[in-house]
Design a protein around this motif. Structure first.
Motif, PDB file in Angstrom:
ATOM      1  N   TYR A 102      64.913  73.351  24.038  1.00  0.00           N
ATOM      2  CA  TYR A 102      66.180  74.442  23.708  1.00  0.00           C
ATOM      3  C   TYR A 102      65.706  75.407  22.726  1.00  0.00           C
ATOM      4  O   TYR A 102      64.809  75.112  21.925  1.00  0.00           O
ATOM      5  CB  TYR A 102      67.226  73.649  22.934  1.00  0.00           C
ATOM      6  N   SER A 103      65.874  76.640  22.848  1.00  0.00           N
ATOM      7  CA  SER A 103      65.607  77.681  21.817  1.00  0.00           C
ATOM      8  C   SER A 103      66.551  77.898  20.552  1.00  0.00           C
ATOM      9  O   SER A 103      67.610  77.955  21.068  1.00  0.00           O
ATOM     10  CB  SER A 103      65.513  78.999  22.755  1.00  0.00           C
ATOM     11  N   PRO A 104      66.128  77.948  19.722  1.00  0.00           N
ATOM     12  CA  PRO A 104      67.074  78.218  18.509  1.00  0.00           C
ATOM     13  C   PRO A 104      67.715  79.547  18.684  1.00  0.00           C
ATOM     14  O   PRO A 104      66.793  80.470  19.081  1.00  0.00           O
ATOM     15  CB  PRO A 104      66.266  78.089  17.058  1.00  0.00           C
ATOM     16  N   ALA A 105      68.802  79.757  18.407  1.00  0.00           N
ATOM     17  CA  ALA A 105      69.630  81.160  18.515  1.00  0.00           C
ATOM     18  C   ALA A 105      69.539  81.996  17.368  1.00  0.00           C
ATOM     19  O   ALA A 105      69.972  83.020  17.318  1.00  0.00           O
ATOM     20  CB  ALA A 105      70.639  80.945  19.044  1.00  0.00           C
ATOM     21  N   ILE A 106      68.717  81.363  16.349  1.00  0.00           N
ATOM     22  CA  ILE A 106      68.732  82.254  14.867  1.00  0.00           C
ATOM     23  C   ILE A 106      67.255  82.095  14.441  1.00  0.00           C
ATOM     24  O   ILE A 106      66.552  81.178  14.878  1.00  0.00           O
ATOM     25  CB  ILE A 106      69.807  81.654  14.087  1.00  0.00           C
ATOM     26  N   PRO A 107      66.659  83.106  13.668  1.00  0.00           N
ATOM     27  CA  PRO A 107      65.216  83.020  13.090  1.00  0.00           C
ATOM     28  C   PRO A 107      65.279  81.766  12.123  1.00  0.00           C
ATOM     29  O   PRO A 107      66.221  81.249  11.583  1.00  0.00           O
ATOM     30  CB  PRO A 107      65.095  84.278  12.697  1.00  0.00           C
ATOM     31  N   THR A 108      64.111  81.325  11.857  1.00  0.00           N
ATOM     32  CA  THR A 108      63.735  80.340  11.065  1.00  0.00           C
ATOM     33  C   THR A 108      64.033  80.716   9.618  1.00  0.00           C
ATOM     34  O   THR A 108      64.009  81.964   9.378  1.00  0.00           O
ATOM     35  CB  THR A 108      62.280  79.767  11.051  1.00  0.00           C
ATOM     36  N   ASN A 109      64.689  79.858   8.720  1.00  0.00           N
ATOM     37  CA  ASN A 109      64.791  80.442   7.350  1.00  0.00           C
ATOM     38  C   ASN A 109      64.581  79.140   6.239  1.00  0.00           C
ATOM     39  O   ASN A 109      64.239  78.150   6.969  1.00  0.00           O
ATOM     40  CB  ASN A 109      66.273  80.754   7.379  1.00  0.00           C
ATOM     41  N   PRO A 110      64.181  79.324   4.954  1.00  0.00           N
ATOM     42  CA  PRO A 110      64.163  78.567   3.945  1.00  0.00           C
ATOM     43  C   PRO A 110      64.762  77.119   3.921  1.00  0.00           C
ATOM     44  O   PRO A 110      64.451  76.362   3.324  1.00  0.00           O
ATOM     45  CB  PRO A 110      63.867  79.231   2.766  1.00  0.00           C
TER      46      PRO A 110
ATOM     47  N   GLY B  41      58.728  80.373  15.545  1.00  0.00           N
ATOM     48  CA  GLY B  41      58.961  81.761  15.543  1.00  0.00           C
ATOM     49  C   GLY B  41      60.026  82.220  16.236  1.00  0.00           C
ATOM     50  O   GLY B  41      60.478  81.627  17.398  1.00  0.00           O
ATOM     51  N   ALA B  42      60.973  83.196  16.142  1.00  0.00           N
ATOM     52  CA  ALA B  42      61.996  83.896  16.753  1.00  0.00           C
ATOM     53  C   ALA B  42      61.591  83.872  18.173  1.00  0.00           C
ATOM     54  O   ALA B  42      60.640  84.939  18.332  1.00  0.00           O
ATOM     55  CB  ALA B  42      62.527  85.038  16.195  1.00  0.00           C
ATOM     56  N   GLY B  43      62.101  83.335  19.251  1.00  0.00           N
ATOM     57  CA  GLY B  43      61.915  83.596  20.383  1.00  0.00           C
ATOM     58  C   GLY B  43      61.347  82.227  21.116  1.00  0.00           C
ATOM     59  O   GLY B  43      60.912  82.144  22.345  1.00  0.00           O
ATOM     60  N   GLN B  44      60.580  81.220  20.541  1.00  0.00           N
ATOM     61  CA  GLN B  44      60.045  79.997  20.790  1.00  0.00           C
ATOM     62  C   GLN B  44      61.318  78.962  21.223  1.00  0.00           C
ATOM     63  O   GLN B  44      62.467  79.409  20.664  1.00  0.00           O
ATOM     64  CB  GLN B  44      59.222  79.402  19.753  1.00  0.00           C
ATOM     65  N   TYR B  45      60.747  77.911  21.611  1.00  0.00           N
ATOM     66  CA  TYR B  45      61.565  76.633  21.734  1.00  0.00           C
ATOM     67  C   TYR B  45      61.049  75.399  21.403  1.00  0.00           C
ATOM     68  O   TYR B  45      60.012  75.354  20.922  1.00  0.00           O
ATOM     69  CB  TYR B  45      62.007  76.565  23.445  1.00  0.00           C
TER      70      TYR B  45
END
Length: 388
Positions: free
Chosen positions: A194-202, A175-179
């Motif tokens: 580390y936290s992803p800096a973009i939302p998940t995508n297909p 989810g956006a905001g997770q690490y």
């Protein structure tokens, strides 16, 4: 019971030395009783011990928020699947934790404190809660324990900061905001969050903003040694930073340095929604050059009037040794404010009517929470993750 636990932990771990000692006593006891468990951990245990204590402290201090703590422990149990941990490992760790607490009462530094039957019962209930919730969380998760991802881009945006882009197979459902836990080939067994800096995508695309930590093992290797084609391993997503869209409260986000990553991912995801609460996003750094992602955030705000981005730097000018361009806010953005970010945000008054998220270094989070509380923002409206 909660007050007794909180008072007990505070009295035993009132400085960095005692916190490190507490973690060392826990792991020494665990490995003495179960020598084979040592192989599950890296050779250097300093970072592991630090994360262990912060997790215990987070759970103890937030025990009144039952749903939040159960969610955190469930996620942590799922994350530990990467080590091959099973229920008996958790039970052994529970015994070692209680033993570590009790042994701290027997040291000269804490001789004025007494181990009582009431403390014994309180810590027994606490360890039972931790063990059962983590083990149940791990056993109930049917998703993979580990994901693989390939580095497709490595961009050095500052001498000590890199943006790394990867493609995971299959895509990681974060989810956006997770690490996520990350292991790189240059440092096997050394996991970092580390936290992803973009939302998940297909397409399984991820982006990490990594700053070199002085004296660190993993982040310098990521910044200086990562190559396109490297294979990274990642574990189950963790964390609870998210906007509550059912609430009637607007949102305050405060990020410093690469701590903007989970906030950035959330506003990117929100830009795909039709209706959003108002968001004030304060972006900070020590020097103006640390505001490396202002242009991206500015472009997001241009097409999303609910988003206001405010840049903040502790120092008015870049250091003499910085060779890059001076990054000033784009035309039309709020002018850059000067000072520690927590103090700057608090100068705007109380944010008691907001959902608040803070992301950055532990010291930045601590000072910002203090400044907000002093300004009238209730603690139960402030969210930050515990394991960075």
């Amino acid at each position: 019971m909660i007050a007794r636990l909180q008072s007990s932990l505070d009295s035993l771990t009132d400085d960095e030395e005692s916190r490190a000692h507490f973690s060392a006593v826990f792991y020494t006891g665990l490995f003495a009783e179960h020598p084979l468990y040592r192989s599950l951990f890296p050779a250097g245990m300093e970072s592991q011990g630090h994360r262990f204590f912060r997790a215990v402290e987070f759970v103890v201090k937030n025990l009144p928020q039952h749903r939040r703590i159960r969610k955190f422990l469930t996620q942590l149990g799922r994350d530990h699947r990467r080590y091959g941990v099973e229920r008996e490992h958790y039970e052994a760790a529970g015994v070692a934790l209680k033993r570590a607490v009790r042994s701290m009462y027997g040291t000269s530094a804490h001789s004025r404190y007494k181990w009582t039957p009431e403390l014994d019962e309180a810590w027994s209930q606490f360890t039972d809660l931790v063990v059962s919730t983590m083990a149940d969380g791990a056993e109930s998760d049917t998703t993979p324990a580990l994901w693989g991802a390939t580095v497709v881009s490595h961009e050095r945006v500052l001498d000590d900061l890199a943006i790394v882009r990867l493609e995971a197979d299959p895509p990681i459902p974060y989810g956006a905001g997770q690490y996520v836990g990350v292991q790189i080939p240059q440092r096997p067994k050394m996991w970092r969050y580390y936290s992803p800096a973009i939302p998940t995508n297909p397409f399984g695309q991820l982006e990490f903003h990594i700053r070199k930590v002085s004296g660190g093992w993993v982040s310098p290797a990521i910044v200086s040694e990562t190559n396109v084609g490297d294979r990274w391993v990642m574990s189950t997503p963790l964390g609870g930073l998210e906007v509550d869209f059912t609430s009637d409260r607007d949102v305050l986000m405060i990020g410093s340095g690469t701590g903007i990553a989970p906030l950035r991912a959330q506003v990117m995801e929100m830009s795909q929604r039709a209706n959003n609460p108002r968001v004030h996003l304060f972006v900070g750094g020590r020097y103006p050059c640390d505001l490396y992602d202002l242009e991206t955030l500015w472009h997001i705000s241009l097409s999303n009037p609910w988003l206001t981005v405010v840049p903040v730097s502790e120092e008015p000018e870049n250091p003499w040794w910085h060779n890059g361009p001076v990054l000033e806010p784009p035309f039309g953005m709020h002018s850059r404010l000067i000072g520690p970010i927590g103090k700057v945000v608090a100068q705007f008054g109380s944010w008691a009517d907001r959902q608040v998220q803070i992301s950055g270094s532990p010291s930045m989070i601590k000072t910002t929470v203090y400044a907000l509380r002093a300004g009238g923002t209730p603690l139960d409206q402030i969210r930050h993750d515990p394991l960075y």
